[in-house]
Design an enzyme around this catalytic site. Structure first.
Site, short mmCIF file in Angstrom:
data_model
loop_
_atom_site.label_atom_id
_atom_site.label_comp_id
_atom_site.label_asym_id
_atom_site.label_seq_id
_atom_site.Cartn_x
_atom_site.Cartn_y
_atom_site.Cartn_z
N SER A 31 9.44 -136.69 -25.17
CA SER A 31 9.30 -136.01 -23.88
C SER A 31 7.82 -135.81 -23.54
O SER A 31 7.43 -135.85 -22.38
CB SER A 31 10.02 -134.66 -23.91
OG SER A 31 9.59 -133.92 -25.02
N GLY A 61 12.89 -135.92 -30.61
CA GLY A 61 12.26 -137.16 -31.05
C GLY A 61 12.42 -138.26 -30.01
O GLY A 61 12.43 -139.43 -30.33
N ASP A 75 4.82 -144.29 -28.29
CA ASP A 75 5.63 -143.53 -27.32
C ASP A 75 5.18 -143.82 -25.90
O ASP A 75 5.99 -144.08 -25.01
CB ASP A 75 5.51 -142.03 -27.62
CG ASP A 75 5.83 -141.71 -29.07
OD1 ASP A 75 6.44 -142.57 -29.73
OD2 ASP A 75 5.45 -140.62 -29.54
C1 GLA Z 1 5.92 -140.47 -33.31
C2 GLA Z 1 4.52 -140.87 -32.89
C3 GLA Z 1 4.43 -142.38 -32.72
C4 GLA Z 1 4.92 -143.11 -33.97
C5 GLA Z 1 6.27 -142.56 -34.41
C6 GLA Z 1 6.72 -143.10 -35.74
O1 GLA Z 1 6.84 -140.76 -32.31
O2 GLA Z 1 4.18 -140.22 -31.68
O3 GLA Z 1 3.10 -142.76 -32.41
O4 GLA Z 1 3.97 -143.05 -34.99
O5 GLA Z 1 6.26 -141.15 -34.51
O6 GLA Z 1 6.93 -144.46 -35.69
#
Ligand code: GLA
Length: 390
Positions: A132, A129, A177
């Protein structure tokens, strides 16, 4: 492995394979999500940070239309031409790169004047999480932009990576991300507003650090759980647009008071999903003024609330993540803790006093092991600079 070692190994492997140094190397970090969960695609707010681990992408142009891409850890190579850039069903790791290449050329990579050979290597633990995949997209975007002389701003490159996720990797993610990887700053949090795509940085003092605790629970956003949460949020926004006397396009436009008053018209499950991003937006805004005052305890309390909302409303936590947060609550040197990112496994993010890091790690490991039999992976994270050419 340290970033410098990753860089040296990648350049060494590239040289061995092609007999010459790469023309371009770019780096992009992973990210932690600190507050504001599943708010990005609801046009809300998030606090995140780029981390001190990431991915390097080394590349040189070819003189014809051929492209090849090597995963530098297991040295597997995918070959294609400018006119065969399509989502792959095998060696699916290439989709993050080919998808980014595809959208860098607006879906028409055949219009590129020549191909490229590239190799990537990183040190972000997979499935933790820590994004990467976004890191891989962003270092690809920077390196290939340089090779082709394309000039695009950071937000545009982030959106290109997001489009690669949607169309090549099959994950309907928001922009968090990729944006965190682009806009990160050493010693700072990134505060994002995903309605206007504005990204500010907020400096943190030296007396706090983040600790990531990776559970061993599977974390995969490509399966249906993430998509179904996003769908429920969109369904709820449509409903509120119909009952509230104001413009509503996303859950960003709905307040907690409105949810309380009008939730009765939603199915129980959709109502439960919707309240999570609505509450998260409020927590991020509250968190911003607490950080300004330097009130880490109150900020940390919001992180615990965020996790509770994941656990009981959005149902994107799991037993392993709950164990970590419950263990954290009993340790005074932890200000706050919550799951980070999509959820359904992966990691928890803890805001901690770095002087007590060893004690915190030992205590959480002990409790996790007692319940689940194995040990989580604990690492201290330094908020770091975002993606750049090396
Ligand atoms: C993942 C998704 C992001 C976001 C998060 C939760 O990382 O890629 O776009 O939605 O979950 O906040």
């Amino acid at each position: 492995m340290l970033n410098q070692d990753v860089y040296d190994e990648l350049v060494g492997k590239f040289e061995k394979m092609y007999g010459e140094k790469p023309q371009v190397v770019a780096y992009a970090p992973g990210r932690i999500e600190v507050l504001g969960n599943h708010t990005d695609y609801n046009e809300g707010y998030v606090f995140s940070a780029a981390i001190d681990k990431g991915t390097f992408f080394a590349a040189s142009p070819t003189s014809d239309d051929k492209c090849e891409l090597t995963a530098g850890d297991f040295m597997e190579t995918a070959k294609f031409t400018l006119s065969t850039v399509v989502p792959a069903k095998e060696m699916t790791w290439q989709n993050y790169v080919t998808g980014t290449f595809n959208w860098l050329f607006d879906g028409n990579p055949a219009s590129a004047k020549h191909g490229w050979k590239g190799m990537f290597l990183g040190n972000i633990p997979l499935g933790a999480g820590l994004s990467s995949s976004a890191a891989l997209e962003m270092c690809t975007a920077l390196a290939l932009s340089k090779i082709y002389g394309i000039e695009k701003d950071k937000t545009t490159l982030a959106k290109i990576g997001q489009k690669a996720e949607h169309t090549f990797a099959g994950c309907p993610c928001g922009l968090l991300d990729q944006a965190s990887s682009m806009y990160g700053k050493a010693g700072a949090l990134v505060k994002s507003d995903f309605r206007f795509n504005t990204f500010e940085t907020v400096d943190l003092g030296p007396t706090v650090a983040f600790m990531m605790v990776k559970s061993n629970a599977k974390h995969a956003l490509v399966d249906g759980a993430y998509a179904s949460r996003r769908q429920a949020c969109e369904d709820a926004a449509k409903y509120f647009a119909g009952v509230l006397r104001k413009p509503v396009t996303h859950l960003r436009d709905v307040t907690m008071a409105e949810w309380v008053l009008y939730r009765g018209g939603l199915s129980e499950t959709t109502a439960r999903r919707a309240v999570h991003p609505i509450g998260e937006d409020e927590r991020v805004l509250q968190g911003a003024s607490l950080l300004e005052k330097g009130d880490l305890n109150a900020f940390g309390a919001l992180m615990y609330d965020s996790h509770e909302s994941s656990r009981s409303w959005f149902e994107n936590s799991c037993e392993e993540l709950d164990t970590i947060v419950d263990a954290a609550k009993a340790i005074p040197e932890v200000y706050g803790a919550r799951l980070s990112g999509g959820g359904f496994g992966g990691s928890c993010c803890l805001l901690v006093d770095p002087a007590a890091a060893d004690k915190i790690a030992a205590q959480i490991t002990k409790e996790y092991k007692a319940k689940h039999g194995d040990e989580p992976t604990v690492s201290l994270i330094k908020p770091s600079d975002g993606a750049h050419l090396v």
